[in-house]
Design a protein around this motif. Structure first.
Motif, PDB file in Angstrom:
ATOM      1  N   THR A 108      -4.642  26.275  24.113  1.00  0.00           N
ATOM      2  CA  THR A 108      -3.927  26.380  25.399  1.00  0.00           C
ATOM      3  C   THR A 108      -4.869  26.185  26.576  1.00  0.00           C
ATOM      4  O   THR A 108      -4.490  25.627  27.606  1.00  0.00           O
ATOM      5  N   ARG A 109      -6.139  26.649  26.437  1.00  0.00           N
ATOM      6  CA  ARG A 109      -7.088  26.465  27.538  1.00  0.00           C
ATOM      7  C   ARG A 109      -7.541  25.017  27.643  1.00  0.00           C
ATOM      8  O   ARG A 109      -7.759  24.506  28.745  1.00  0.00           O
ATOM      9  N   LEU A 110      -7.727  24.372  26.513  1.00  0.00           N
ATOM     10  CA  LEU A 110      -8.184  22.990  26.560  1.00  0.00           C
ATOM     11  C   LEU A 110      -7.104  22.050  27.089  1.00  0.00           C
ATOM     12  O   LEU A 110      -7.381  21.138  27.872  1.00  0.00           O
ATOM     13  N   THR A 111      -5.854  22.246  26.646  1.00  0.00           N
ATOM     14  CA  THR A 111      -4.762  21.337  27.039  1.00  0.00           C
ATOM     15  C   THR A 111      -4.015  21.777  28.288  1.00  0.00           C
ATOM     16  O   THR A 111      -3.113  21.067  28.735  1.00  0.00           O
ATOM     17  N   LYS A 112      -4.349  22.987  28.836  1.00  0.00           N
ATOM     18  CA  LYS A 112      -3.686  23.500  30.059  1.00  0.00           C
ATOM     19  C   LYS A 112      -2.190  23.692  29.835  1.00  0.00           C
ATOM     20  O   LYS A 112      -1.356  23.400  30.713  1.00  0.00           O
ATOM     21  N   ILE A 113      -1.823  24.159  28.681  1.00  0.00           N
ATOM     22  CA  ILE A 113      -0.402  24.407  28.366  1.00  0.00           C
ATOM     23  C   ILE A 113      -0.189  25.918  28.323  1.00  0.00           C
ATOM     24  O   ILE A 113      -1.022  26.670  27.799  1.00  0.00           O
ATOM     25  N   ARG A 114       0.932  26.350  28.866  1.00  0.00           N
ATOM     26  CA  ARG A 114       1.250  27.776  28.860  1.00  0.00           C
ATOM     27  C   ARG A 114       1.509  28.268  27.440  1.00  0.00           C
ATOM     28  O   ARG A 114       1.974  27.531  26.578  1.00  0.00           O
ATOM     29  N   MET A 115       1.233  29.546  27.254  1.00  0.00           N
ATOM     30  CA  MET A 115       1.380  30.138  25.921  1.00  0.00           C
ATOM     31  C   MET A 115       2.836  30.140  25.472  1.00  0.00           C
ATOM     32  O   MET A 115       3.132  29.888  24.290  1.00  0.00           O
ATOM     33  N   ALA A 116       3.746  30.394  26.391  1.00  0.00           N
ATOM     34  CA  ALA A 116       5.167  30.424  26.006  1.00  0.00           C
ATOM     35  C   ALA A 116       5.632  29.033  25.579  1.00  0.00           C
ATOM     36  O   ALA A 116       6.375  28.881  24.596  1.00  0.00           O
ATOM     37  N   TRP A 145      -4.350  14.909  22.771  1.00  0.00           N
ATOM     38  CA  TRP A 145      -3.073  15.619  23.022  1.00  0.00           C
ATOM     39  C   TRP A 145      -2.144  14.792  23.920  1.00  0.00           C
ATOM     40  O   TRP A 145      -0.936  14.750  23.708  1.00  0.00           O
ATOM     41  N   ASN A 146      -2.705  14.168  24.939  1.00  0.00           N
ATOM     42  CA  ASN A 146      -1.891  13.371  25.856  1.00  0.00           C
ATOM     43  C   ASN A 146      -1.254  12.177  25.156  1.00  0.00           C
ATOM     44  O   ASN A 146      -0.180  11.711  25.536  1.00  0.00           O
ATOM     45  N   GLN A 147      -1.920  11.635  24.088  1.00  0.00           N
ATOM     46  CA  GLN A 147      -1.399  10.459  23.409  1.00  0.00           C
ATOM     47  C   GLN A 147      -0.601  10.795  22.149  1.00  0.00           C
ATOM     48  O   GLN A 147      -0.091   9.901  21.484  1.00  0.00           O
ATOM     49  N   SER A 148      -0.469  12.104  21.861  1.00  0.00           N
ATOM     50  CA  SER A 148       0.283  12.522  20.669  1.00  0.00           C
ATOM     51  C   SER A 148       1.711  12.861  21.080  1.00  0.00           C
ATOM     52  O   SER A 148       1.972  13.306  22.198  1.00  0.00           O
ATOM     53  N   ASP A 149       2.630  12.651  20.110  1.00  0.00           N
ATOM     54  CA  ASP A 149       4.039  12.952  20.370  1.00  0.00           C
ATOM     55  C   ASP A 149       4.473  14.246  19.725  1.00  0.00           C
ATOM     56  O   ASP A 149       5.664  14.487  19.523  1.00  0.00           O
ATOM     57  N   GLY A 150       3.548  15.112  19.363  1.00  0.00           N
ATOM     58  CA  GLY A 150       3.892  16.391  18.785  1.00  0.00           C
ATOM     59  C   GLY A 150       2.682  17.054  18.175  1.00  0.00           C
ATOM     60  O   GLY A 150       1.560  16.507  18.131  1.00  0.00           O
ATOM     61  N   PHE A 159       3.730  26.673  24.324  1.00  0.00           N
ATOM     62  CA  PHE A 159       3.099  26.353  23.038  1.00  0.00           C
ATOM     63  C   PHE A 159       3.823  27.033  21.881  1.00  0.00           C
ATOM     64  O   PHE A 159       3.998  26.449  20.812  1.00  0.00           O
ATOM     65  N   ARG A 160       4.269  28.283  22.075  1.00  0.00           N
ATOM     66  CA  ARG A 160       5.015  28.962  21.022  1.00  0.00           C
ATOM     67  C   ARG A 160       6.316  28.245  20.724  1.00  0.00           C
ATOM     68  O   ARG A 160       6.763  28.177  19.579  1.00  0.00           O
ATOM     69  N   THR A 161       6.956  27.710  21.763  1.00  0.00           N
ATOM     70  CA  THR A 161       8.192  26.956  21.546  1.00  0.00           C
ATOM     71  C   THR A 161       7.918  25.703  20.726  1.00  0.00           C
ATOM     72  O   THR A 161       8.661  25.368  19.789  1.00  0.00           O
ATOM     73  N   LEU A 162       6.835  24.975  21.071  1.00  0.00           N
ATOM     74  CA  LEU A 162       6.475  23.774  20.308  1.00  0.00           C
ATOM     75  C   LEU A 162       6.134  24.135  18.864  1.00  0.00           C
ATOM     76  O   LEU A 162       6.505  23.420  17.922  1.00  0.00           O
ATOM     77  N   LEU A 163       5.448  25.263  18.684  1.00  0.00           N
ATOM     78  CA  LEU A 163       5.073  25.680  17.341  1.00  0.00           C
ATOM     79  C   LEU A 163       6.300  26.028  16.505  1.00  0.00           C
ATOM     80  O   LEU A 163       6.386  25.674  15.323  1.00  0.00           O
ATOM     81  N   ALA A 164       7.287  26.700  17.150  1.00  0.00           N
ATOM     82  CA  ALA A 164       8.512  27.059  16.424  1.00  0.00           C
ATOM     83  C   ALA A 164       9.298  25.812  16.045  1.00  0.00           C
ATOM     84  O   ALA A 164       9.853  25.707  14.937  1.00  0.00           O
ATOM     85  N   GLU A 165       9.370  24.825  16.936  1.00  0.00           N
ATOM     86  CA  GLU A 165      10.083  23.593  16.629  1.00  0.00           C
ATOM     87  C   GLU A 165       9.405  22.847  15.481  1.00  0.00           C
ATOM     88  O   GLU A 165      10.076  22.277  14.605  1.00  0.00           O
ATOM     89  N   GLU A 166       8.073  22.841  15.476  1.00  0.00           N
ATOM     90  CA  GLU A 166       7.352  22.140  14.421  1.00  0.00           C
ATOM     91  C   GLU A 166       7.566  22.822  13.073  1.00  0.00           C
ATOM     92  O   GLU A 166       7.701  22.162  12.035  1.00  0.00           O
ATOM     93  N   GLN A 167       7.620  24.171  13.090  1.00  0.00           N
ATOM     94  CA  GLN A 167       7.860  24.896  11.844  1.00  0.00           C
ATOM     95  C   GLN A 167       9.258  24.638  11.304  1.00  0.00           C
ATOM     96  O   GLN A 167       9.478  24.574  10.106  1.00  0.00           O
ATOM     97  N   GLN A 168      10.233  24.509  12.204  1.00  0.00           N
ATOM     98  CA  GLN A 168      11.590  24.191  11.763  1.00  0.00           C
ATOM     99  C   GLN A 168      11.672  22.804  11.141  1.00  0.00           C
ATOM    100  O   GLN A 168      12.418  22.564  10.193  1.00  0.00           O
ATOM    101  N   LYS A 169      10.914  21.854  11.698  1.00  0.00           N
ATOM    102  CA  LYS A 169      10.946  20.500  11.146  1.00  0.00           C
ATOM    103  C   LYS A 169      10.312  20.458   9.753  1.00  0.00           C
ATOM    104  O   LYS A 169      10.780  19.727   8.869  1.00  0.00           O
ATOM    105  N   THR A 170       9.219  21.208   9.586  1.00  0.00           N
ATOM    106  CA  THR A 170       8.501  21.167   8.313  1.00  0.00           C
ATOM    107  C   THR A 170       9.092  22.071   7.253  1.00  0.00           C
ATOM    108  O   THR A 170       8.675  22.029   6.098  1.00  0.00           O
TER     109      THR A 170
END
Length: 407
Positions: free
Chosen positions: A81-89, A34-39, A91-102
């Motif tokens: 979210t528990r493994l990467t220590k990212i907040r749920m809100a 996750w740390n080495q990925s750009d999305g 993560f939802r924003t990242l998920l929405a952006e990824e869905q818009q791109k695809t």
């Protein structure tokens, strides 16, 4: 993705032991990916390199949007979210952006752009000929008649008068009997100083007593305010009197019994009654001063009550009660309080009116002088002295106005 895996330098088979998976190593691997990925898309492709997948959790109703990471055979590793220590809100924003791109753009419907057409036969225009312009009978439309509203006579006369006023010239020659007055700059300065002096005298004439501009006193409102402010003081006075009255009654009852007189109990009760009596007088002094302060007869609030008193204080309290017997009767009896407050209000209103009349008498001479000065200065404005006697006239008639004009 091979570059990310190669960078980590961890072989995929090293995470599996003989019987089970090494979960701690897998979790570290996921954090590193996750740390080495750009999305999210790059992260999911990196997981596939290690036979891992990320999908939406089974508890969609309770935790919407939560994703889990598991192996290819369905073994759960943990929540994203528990493994990467990212907040749920986040993560939802990242998920929405990824869905818009695809999301794919909708394809253009070619059918919707086609125009409908109708096939015709060879002799279609012979069967249905187009009419010529000469064959068409044109219908001539009559021009509508606009009826103007009937004008009243007085409106017509007014309109004719306005039209006549428009034709008249904008400026009319001055009549011969009204000569043009030409004044010098000195006369203009003189008039300006006269007007300034008139304004100053008018300011003196317009002065009023400070209390004349106040709103009239509202009797009912003021009496209600006074009664409300006096209620706690009346309660304190009644409590103090009840304590003294109870002690006095106990002393008098003990005085009637011989045994209490012989044992000295009557004398002790007498001392208690005397102390409560002077305490009552001290409370009376406090209440009366509060009454005078509430109605405006005392500028400062009442002095606080004292607990320790000597003979001089007791004598002074008795004299205070004698001097303010009227106020004591009013504060102690509610039936006497209302007439006393009414009389106080009337005295206050009369005193205010007397102060206004006194102010008028004190400033009467000054205002009379200002009125005479305004009359004299106004006369100078309406009269134009001769040019040769201009300086002499100004010096003669305006001694109070400081004029410095050239001859």
């Amino acid at each position: 993705m091979n570059q990310i895996t190669a960078t980590l330098g961890i072989p995929t088979d090293s995470f599996r032991t003989e019987n089970a998976l090494d979960l701690p190593k897998l979790k570290k691997l996921i954090v590193s990916l996750w740390n080495q990925s750009d999305g999210l898309k790059a992260f999911q492709e990196a997981l596939k390199e290690h036979n891992l997948t990320m999908r939406e959790g089974d508890r969609k109703e309770t935790r919407s949007g939560a994703h889990i990471i598991e192996t290819s055979d369905g073994t759960l590793i943990g929540s994203f979210t528990r493994l990467t220590k990212i907040r749920m809100a986040e993560f939802r924003t990242l998920l929405a952006e990824e869905q818009q791109k695809t999301a794919k753009k909708p394809e253009t419907d070619i059918k919707s752009t086609r125009l409908p057409f109708r096939r015709t036969t060879d002799n279609f225009y012979d069967e249905f000929p187009i009419p010529k312009a000469s064959d068409v009978h044109t219908v001539t439309l009559k021009r509508p008649v606009i009826k103007r509203p009937k004008m009243k006579e007085w409106q017509r006369q007014l309109l004719l008068q306005r039209m006549a006023d428009v034709d008249t010239p904008s400026t009319k020659p001055l009549p011969s009997e009204s000569p043009v007055h030409i004044i010098s700059i000195d006369e203009i300065r003189f008039y300006q100083k006269i007007k300034k002096e008139i304004a100053q005298q008018q300011a003196i004439l317009d002065q009023q007593a400070p209390e004349a501009s106040w709103k009239p006193l509202d009797k009912e409102k003021m009496l209600t305010t006074w009664r409300r402010q006096l209620e706690p003081y009346q309660k304190q006075l009644r409590d103090s009197f009840d304590r003294y009255n109870s002690a006095k009654k106990a002393w008098q009852d003990a005085e009637k019994k011989r045994w209490h007189r012989m044992t000295g109990k009557a004398q002790k009760l007498e001392k208690i009654a005397d102390a409560l009596f002077y305490e009552f007088l001290e409370m009376l002094r406090f209440i009366v001063e509060a009454l005078l302060h509430v109605v405006g007869l005392r500028p400062e609030p009442p002095n606080p009550t004292r607990t320790m008193m000597n003979e001089n204080d007791q004598t002074a309290l008795e004299q205070f009660k004698k001097n303010h017997d009227t106020e004591f009767s009013a504060i102690a009896d509610s039936q006497k309080l209302t007439p006393w407050l009414d009389q106080r209000f009337e005295n206050m209103a009369q005193t205010q009116q007397k102060r206004i009349e006194q102010w008028k008498q004190e400033h009467k001479a000054e205002q009379d002088a200002a009125r005479q000065e305004i009359k004299r200065l106004s006369f100078l404005l309406t009269t134009r002295p001769a040019s040769q006697n201009w300086q002499a006239t100004t010096n003669l008639h305006t001694p109070s106005v400081a004029l410095s004009m050239s001859p």
